[in-house]
Design an enzyme around this catalytic site. Sequence first.
Site, PDB file in Angstrom:
ATOM      1  N   LYS A  80      -5.536-139.947 -16.593  1.00 17.52           N
ATOM      2  CA  LYS A  80      -6.867-139.335 -16.599  1.00 17.52           C
ATOM      3  C   LYS A  80      -7.621-139.892 -17.804  1.00 17.52           C
ATOM      4  O   LYS A  80      -7.131-139.825 -18.941  1.00 17.52           O
ATOM      5  CB  LYS A  80      -6.734-137.820 -16.744  1.00 17.52           C
ATOM      6  CG  LYS A  80      -7.149-137.049 -15.506  1.00 17.52           C
ATOM      7  CD  LYS A  80      -7.034-135.578 -15.750  1.00 17.52           C
ATOM      8  CE  LYS A  80      -7.807-134.793 -14.736  1.00 17.52           C
ATOM      9  NZ  LYS A  80      -7.684-133.346 -14.949  1.00 17.52           N
TER      10      LYS A  80
HETATM   11  O1  G3P Z   1      -8.284-130.381 -14.623  1.00 19.61           O
HETATM   12  C1  G3P Z   1      -9.654-130.556 -14.657  1.00 19.61           C
HETATM   13  C2  G3P Z   1     -10.490-129.399 -14.241  1.00 19.61           C
HETATM   14  O2  G3P Z   1     -10.082-128.918 -13.007  1.00 19.61           O
HETATM   15  C3  G3P Z   1     -10.710-128.366 -15.295  1.00 19.61           C
HETATM   16  O3  G3P Z   1     -11.237-127.196 -14.779  1.00 19.61           O
HETATM   17  O4  G3P Z   1     -11.447-124.763 -15.012  1.00 19.61           O
HETATM   18  O5  G3P Z   1     -11.286-126.165 -17.085  1.00 19.61           O
HETATM   19  O6  G3P Z   1     -13.336-126.213 -15.667  1.00 19.61           O
HETATM   20  P1  G3P Z   1     -11.873-126.035 -15.688  1.00 19.61           P
END
Ligand code: G3P
Length: 214
Positions: free
Chosen positions: A83
């Site tokens: 990533k």
């Molecule tokens: O893993 C990346 C993403 O899904 C993060 O989500 O909930 O931290 O906005 P969030």
Amino acid sequence: MKIFLDTANVDQIKEIAGWGILDGVTTNPTLIAKEGRDFREVVTQICSIVDGPISAEAVSMTAVGIMEEARELTKIHPNVNIKIPIMPEGLKAIAMCKKEGIKTNATLIFSSNQALLAAKAGASFVSPFIGRLDNNGQVGMEVIESTVTMFENYNLDTEIIVASVRSPLHVIDSAMIGAHICTIPYAIIKKMVTHPLTDVGIKSFLADWEKVPK
Ligand code: G3P
């Protein structure tokens, strides 16, 4: 649509993998930090549970640094993809990874232009963060719609991962639009499998079964 789990918690991954529906896992530094365990150890364990793409995030801010991390992390297992935040150094790293056969997931995507650039650089996956856009007063799913159209227009083989999912409705919308993948937090995937009418139905079927002469 492929279903990934957005977590670094191995118990959650084991449970959902047991349902037979899990295609991959995404992690990020925040999710890894929540586990309070060694990063490589967690990624190694996830790879032993799920036979599919596993995202591990690089934290260097230069292409050279990201490449060093990418080469180390992909030694863990061939299913590991890196990533990489969308930024100029990130694009350079994505292109370098592509040349070395390392799969990448361009992350922190908030516009279809960012997704297009990541795809052009050779990203295997792009991850638009729809929940964070919604929280910021912009309809996140519109970025998914435009990115799907752009990738289809030019037959780009980069896969779109809908990320930052906040509700079961986000998953339905992702599938209706035709996103390749939705990465879903544990709490949301648990909600997806249940319905109050299913619970009522099971209860009444079991009660009626008791009345059947045996
Ligand atoms: O893993 C990346 C993403 O899904 C993060 O989500 O909930 O931290 O906005 P969030």
